[in-house]
Motif scaffolding. Structure first.
Motif, short mmCIF file in Angstrom:
data_model
loop_
_atom_site.label_atom_id
_atom_site.label_comp_id
_atom_site.label_asym_id
_atom_site.label_seq_id
_atom_site.Cartn_x
_atom_site.Cartn_y
_atom_site.Cartn_z
N ASN A 39 92.08 79.68 53.06
CA ASN A 39 91.48 80.89 53.64
C ASN A 39 89.99 80.98 53.36
N HIS A 92 92.57 75.88 60.16
CA HIS A 92 92.45 77.34 60.02
C HIS A 92 91.11 77.82 60.53
N CYS A 93 90.05 77.05 60.31
CA CYS A 93 88.73 77.40 60.82
C CYS A 93 88.76 77.48 62.34
N GLY A 106 88.47 80.36 56.62
CA GLY A 106 88.12 81.72 57.04
C GLY A 106 86.64 82.02 57.01
N ASN A 107 85.89 81.24 56.21
CA ASN A 107 84.46 81.51 56.09
C ASN A 107 83.58 80.55 56.89
N MET A 143 90.58 80.75 63.31
CA MET A 143 89.79 81.94 63.01
C MET A 143 88.57 82.07 63.92
N GLY A 190 84.62 87.83 58.95
CA GLY A 190 85.20 86.79 58.11
C GLY A 190 85.07 86.99 56.62
N ILE A 222 88.07 87.98 54.05
CA ILE A 222 88.79 86.85 53.48
C ILE A 222 88.65 86.76 51.97
#
Length: 535
Positions: free
Chosen positions: A412, A285-286, A416-417, A289, A104, A108
């Motif tokens: 993101n 999004h989390c 993403g994180n 991902m 990740g 990202i």
């Protein structure tokens, strides 16, 4: 451009779409391969957690007296046997905080930051040449990933790959926006963005089965070497067979509000509807991902005797792709009746429907897990295109590209994180419980947030009413019209780009007049433009 292509000019646009889509697929393949090869990669590069794992398919897990995953130390792991035959091993499992960082944040962070710079650079330089260079960069980075000897080398090369791939989507989308007519752009963008699912889906069979074939005794490395070589070939074709499409200059009319002051990015971003949409998209999004980075590792951990590689391939590519298209069509159909609010409503309903099957996909045994995963994917993957259709429609043309760039940067970096928290939560609640929270649970939370967003967006505007002229404050233009949406009906050059951060370039009839409104609003002939709903 190569002369023979001039004779096939009728197929040139289709050729461009095919070439750019294949390049995007390869980029996403490189992005997601680590989620499938991580166990084998970790064994060779010494990173991540150790765990007791079933090392043979001779026995069905239901026959075993004790599951390997239930044992927490090495000695007890090797002591397990069935009829005198050991069936467990203590080894790297491909998980742990090292893996979550590798999958990740390292990708990202660079991807989003580099994407902003790519957008500004594309205003000054040839996009085809830039795309060629970017494709060469992430292709070479993939090749080198197949040669690494240390964990830090893999981290560094994923950063380089992210920098190269960051230009793929915005540059390619800009090129296609210039060569395809308005009535085909939605379909074109849907086909191109299918590359996300193509690359992600192909990663399952490539990472699993190519690794097992162990060509030239290279194991997982062949996956990266092969994907990298194909990417470099695509880069060569891009640079030698594509031409830079003509760009039309944008007028100065859309650069000012009615008060004479420019419409600022901050005025758009601070809008409550935009803030809520950004938060909802980050949470959603989390969830996506989390599943993308953990799906193969999860199913291998809990069902080591069942090969689900082709199932995952079929669900992600087939059902996920259909969901993307259906979501766009549905939102396009009802937006004419309900206004922009309908898109947020479609988002809320689709994610709500997807939530329960998503829980099932990590709760049930393999057969029902795949069935419920397919049900979830169909509805869950409607979200991406619809979110950015909303953004495009509520943002003035002048700041649309920069707004989308900021939106994606936030989405993101948060979405993403956040999956990095999967590992510490898994150590408390177990891997399955952690996946349920960050995957299925976040689907449900995003549904609630999208539903709240509905009330911050207006329904269908009254066509008989002319928008009132703003009086004084610089925000007046935004407050007068943004909730009903702006006439952003034609994508051209860059305004579809999610992360380029550069001003849009439109034909003269869609540029904005000096009072901050679209010129097309005062011409009935211009009001029949098709509504865009895709990136």
């Amino acid at each position: 451009m190569i002369p023979i292509l001039d004779k096939l000019s009728g197929f040139y646009n289709s050729y461009v779409l095919a070439l750019l889509t294949i390049g995007y697929i390869l980029g996403e393949l490189g992005h997601y391969l680590i989620g499938v090869t991580s166990k084998q990669t970790a064994i060779e590069l010494d990173y991540g957690d150790h765990a007791c794992q079933q090392n043979t398919s001779m026995f069905n897990r239901h026959e075993l007296p004790t599951q390997c995953s239930a044992v927490g130390n090495e000695s007890s792991c090797y002591a397990l046997d069935f009829n005198g035959t050991g069936y467990c091993e203590w080894n790297y499992n491909g998980l742990g905080i090292d893996y979550q960082i590798l999958a990740g944040p390292t990708f990202i962070l660079i991807f989003t930051i580099a994407g902003v710079f790519m957008g500004f650079a594309a205003d000054k330089y040839n996009r085809v040449k830039m795309l060629t260079v970017c494709t060469v960069i992430f292709g070479i980075a993939m090749i080198l990933q197949g040669t690494v000897k240390e964990y830090w080398q893999l981290v560094l090369l994923r950063m380089v790959m992210a920098a190269g791939e960051s230009g793929c989507n915005p540059l390619a989308t800009g090129i296609m926006s210039d060569i395809f007519p308005e009535d085909k752009r939605a379909l074109v963008m849907a086909i191109f963005n299918w590359g996300i699912y193509g690359g992600y889906g192909i990663a399952f069979p490539v990472g699993r089965y190519i690794t097992k074939l162990n060509f030239w005794n290279l194991g997982w490395r062949v996956c990266y070497l092969g994907a990298g070589v194909l990417t470099v070939i695509m880069a060569a074709l891009t640079g030698t067979t594509l031409r830079e499409p003509e760009r039309k200059a944008i007028g100065e009319g859309d650069r000012q509000t009615a008060s004479g002051k420019p419409v600022s990015l901050w005025q758009v971003i601070k809008n409550p509807a935009m803030i809520m949409l950004m938060i909802a998209a980050s949470i959603r999004h989390c969830g996506g991902m989390t599943f993308a980075y953990n799906a193969d590792l999860y199913y291998n951990s809990y069902f080591p005797d069942v090969d689900l590689g082709w199932w995952l391939f079929g669900v992600t590519i087939g059902i996920g792709s259909v969901g993307v298209v259906v979501g766009g069509i549905v939102s396009d159909k009802i937006v004419a009746k309900m206004g922009i609010r309908s898109r947020a409503f479609v988002l809320a309903v689709s994610q709500l429907i997807a939530t329960l099957p998503a829980f099932g996909s990590v709760y049930f045994d393999p057969l029902w897990a795949m069935i419920t995963l397919g049900m979830s994917y169909f509805f869950a993957e409607m979200w991406f295109g619809i979110v950015f259709a909303i953004v495009v429609e509520i943002v003035p043309l002048r700041v649309r590209s920069s707004t989308i760039g900021v939106f994606l940067f936030v989405m993101n970096n948060i979405g993403g994180n956040l999956p990095i928290l999967v590992d510490p939560v898994a150590k408390v609640l177990g891997y399955r419980g952690s996946i349920m929270i960050f995957y299925a649970g976040f689907y449900g939370i995003s549904s609630i947030l999208f539903f709240i967003t509905c009330f911050l967006l207006e329904g269908k505007p009254d066509d008989a009413q002319e928008p009132e002229s703003p009086k004084s404050h610089p925000d007046a233009v935004l407050n007068a019209r943004h909730m009903h949406g702006h006439d952003n009906s034609v994508f051209s050059v860059d305004e579809t780009l999610p992360s380029n951060g550069r001003p849009a370039q439109l034909p003269q009839h869609l540029q904005m007049s000096s009072n901050g409104y679209d010129k097309s609003q005062h011409s009935p002939a211009r009001q029949n433009g098709a509504e865009s709903s895709r990136l």
